[in-house]
Write an enzyme that holds these catalytic residues in place. Structure first.
Site, PDB file in Angstrom:
ATOM      1  N   GLY A 181       5.226 -12.452 -14.949  1.00 50.26           N
ATOM      2  CA  GLY A 181       4.407 -11.685 -15.559  1.00 50.26           C
ATOM      3  C   GLY A 181       3.333 -10.863 -14.569  1.00 50.26           C
ATOM      4  O   GLY A 181       2.847  -9.997 -14.751  1.00 50.26           O
ATOM      5  N   GLY A 183       3.988  -9.568 -11.390  1.00 48.52           N
ATOM      6  CA  GLY A 183       4.482  -8.518 -10.594  1.00 48.52           C
ATOM      7  C   GLY A 183       3.774  -7.157 -10.777  1.00 48.52           C
ATOM      8  O   GLY A 183       3.473  -6.793 -11.612  1.00 48.52           O
ATOM      9  N   CYS A 186       5.766  -4.952 -12.967  1.00 42.06           N
ATOM     10  CA  CYS A 186       6.336  -6.129 -14.082  1.00 42.06           C
ATOM     11  C   CYS A 186       5.523  -5.628 -15.488  1.00 42.06           C
ATOM     12  O   CYS A 186       4.196  -5.255 -15.357  1.00 42.06           O
ATOM     13  CB  CYS A 186       6.112  -7.432 -13.819  1.00 42.06           C
ATOM     14  SG  CYS A 186       6.195  -8.494 -15.223  1.00 42.06           S
TER      15      CYS A 186
HETATM   16  P1  5GP Z   1       5.095  -8.089  -6.603  1.00 40.82           P
HETATM   17  O1  5GP Z   1       5.069  -8.895  -5.165  1.00 40.82           O
HETATM   18  O2  5GP Z   1       5.542  -6.694  -6.514  1.00 40.82           O
HETATM   19  O3  5GP Z   1       3.953  -8.306  -7.410  1.00 40.82           O
HETATM   20  O4  5GP Z   1       6.019  -8.967  -7.522  1.00 40.82           O
HETATM   21  C1  5GP Z   1       7.525  -9.104  -7.243  1.00 40.82           C
HETATM   22  C2  5GP Z   1       8.287  -9.861  -8.263  1.00 40.82           C
HETATM   23  O5  5GP Z   1       8.092  -9.316  -9.520  1.00 40.82           O
HETATM   24  C3  5GP Z   1       9.698  -9.989  -7.993  1.00 40.82           C
HETATM   25  O6  5GP Z   1      10.051 -11.147  -7.094  1.00 40.82           O
HETATM   26  C4  5GP Z   1      10.188 -10.582  -9.331  1.00 40.82           C
HETATM   27  O7  5GP Z   1      10.103 -11.816  -9.710  1.00 40.82           O
HETATM   28  C5  5GP Z   1       9.077  -9.598 -10.324  1.00 40.82           C
HETATM   29  N1  5GP Z   1       9.999  -8.548 -10.856  1.00 40.82           N
HETATM   30  C6  5GP Z   1      10.691  -7.624 -10.127  1.00 40.82           C
HETATM   31  N2  5GP Z   1      10.896  -6.468 -11.041  1.00 40.82           N
HETATM   32  C7  5GP Z   1      10.669  -6.850 -12.226  1.00 40.82           C
HETATM   33  C8  5GP Z   1      10.801  -6.531 -13.432  1.00 40.82           C
HETATM   34  O8  5GP Z   1      11.325  -5.218 -13.700  1.00 40.82           O
HETATM   35  N3  5GP Z   1      10.060  -6.864 -14.793  1.00 40.82           N
HETATM   36  C9  5GP Z   1       9.350  -8.256 -14.560  1.00 40.82           C
HETATM   37  N4  5GP Z   1       9.097  -8.728 -15.509  1.00 40.82           N
HETATM   38  N5  5GP Z   1       9.184  -8.691 -13.168  1.00 40.82           N
HETATM   39  C10 5GP Z   1       9.689  -8.035 -12.080  1.00 40.82           C
END
Ligand code: 5GP
Length: 345
Positions: A181, A183, A186
């Site tokens: 959660g 991300g 996300c």
């Molecule tokens: P960020 O670095 O952008 O904060 O987080 C990246 C991570 O978000 C990814 O490696 C993956 O674990 C998560 N993530 C990617 N796409 C999605 C999505 O559609 N839903 C959710 N719940 N998590 C995502």
């Protein structure tokens, strides 16, 4: 129903306290780490930052640049075997230290994983990625992967609690991916109410993993270079980044120009955009758990990488860590109610 009353922390709730240091300059800091893994018999050296296996971030173009800096790219799972063949044609052996093949847990995923690893046996890392790493089916898949890809370094996730980290390590994972959660694209916490503040997840999961000679990846929630430092300070062995690497030349998707400004699309892998692209739509029993956003085009990723690594070296000098390995030991977090000054942002 039960309530746990201890407050759990995110990156925004803490800062790292500076400490007396004998380091004169950032150039004295080494960000390289060396890992031996719990199950597979590899020795890995590099800078333990990983581009996320999203189709906008974990691209071949990204891997080509990041590998030059000894960073890993978890290549997204939507490339064909033909794409892989063309991409790996001229790559030296050292390149294989810096890519992971991503997979889900379906039968088709397993078949494709086998096809890729059979065709390119030099591949060392497999990244088994599901949104919810708490299912029995996922644990069984990790066992299957350990039995069938025994020489590979297996990353598996995502979970956020120590007992599940232990279960996955025992099932055959070398490295457990942590984060539910946090991300940038996300929406799990919005759609489901489920999650765990990322810094506490790191601290608790690292403790569980290190007790069993395993490692963890902090996955998601880093918005600025200082968050990467906090993740390592909290005990993460690796840090995975999506949003911070999105929007660059090497990121997936076209540049869109509007009113003279350039943008790139970025979306979650469970967003409607991704599901339409890869699965023909959102199945009617589920909700999308990802956002689609447009972010200003940020140029070549190499400059962002230099900025991030420069920040991390600087953190190390502030706390007297000559090597990234020492950062956790040298970190004292202070709980705070302010972060950076946003007056001009
Ligand atoms: P960020 O670095 O952008 O904060 O987080 C990246 C991570 O978000 C990814 O490696 C993956 O674990 C998560 N993530 C990617 N796409 C999605 C999505 O559609 N839903 C959710 N719940 N998590 C995502």
């Amino acid at each position: 129903m039960r309530i746990e009353n201890e407050i759990k922390l995110g990156f925004k709730d803490v800062m790292i306290r500076p400490k007396r240091s004998t380091l004169k300059s950032r150039s004295e800091v080494s960000l390289q780490r060396e890992f031996k893994f719990k199950h597979s018999n590899h020795l890995w050296k590099g800078i333990p930052i990983i581009a996320a296996n999203m189709d906008t971030v974990g691209t071949f173009e990204m891997a080509t640049v990041l590998a030059e800096h000894q960073l890993i790219t978890a290549i997204h799972k939507h490339y064909s075997i033909e794409n892989w063949r063309n991409f790996l044609a001229d790559k030296p052996d050292s390149f294989y230290n810096y890519i992971a093949v991503s997979t889900g847990t379906s039968k088709q995923d397993a078949e494709k994983l086998k096809e890729i690893t059979d065709s390119f046996p030099k591949i060392k890392f497999i990244c088994i990625d599901v949104a919810n790493g708490y299912s029995e089916h996922f644990v069984d898949f990790v066992k299957y992967a350990r039995d069938n890809f025994n020489d590979k370094i297996i990353m598996a996730g995502n979970v956020v609690t120590g007992e599940m980290v232990e279960e996955l390590l025992i099932a055959g994972a070398d490295i457990v991916k942590v984060g539910i959660g946090p991300g940038s694209v996300c929406t799990t916490r919005i759609k489901t109410g489920v999650g765990y503040p990322q810094l506490s997840a790191i601290i608790e999961c690292a403790d569980a993993a290190h007790g069993l000679s395993g490692q963890i990846i902090s996955d998601g929630g880093c918005k600025i270079p200082g968050d990467i430092a906090k993740a390592f300070g909290g005990g993460a062995d690796f840090v995975m980044l999506g949003g911070m690497l999105a929007g660059h030349t090497e990121s997936g998707g076209e540049i869109v120009t509007r009113n003279g400004e350039k943008f790139k699309a970025f979306y979650g892998m469970s967003s409607e955009t991704a599901m339409k692209k890869h699965a023909g739509g959102v199945a009617d029993y589920r909700a999308s758990e990802g956002k689609t956003v447009e972010i200003p085009y940020r140029g070549d990723v190499v400059y962002t990488v230099q900025d991030m690594l420069g920040g991390l070296r600087s953190t190390c000098t502030y706390v007297g860590a000559a090597r990234l390995k020492e950062l956790t030991k040298r970190t004292t977090f202070i709980r705070v109610q302010e972060q950076h000054n946003e007056i001009f942002s």
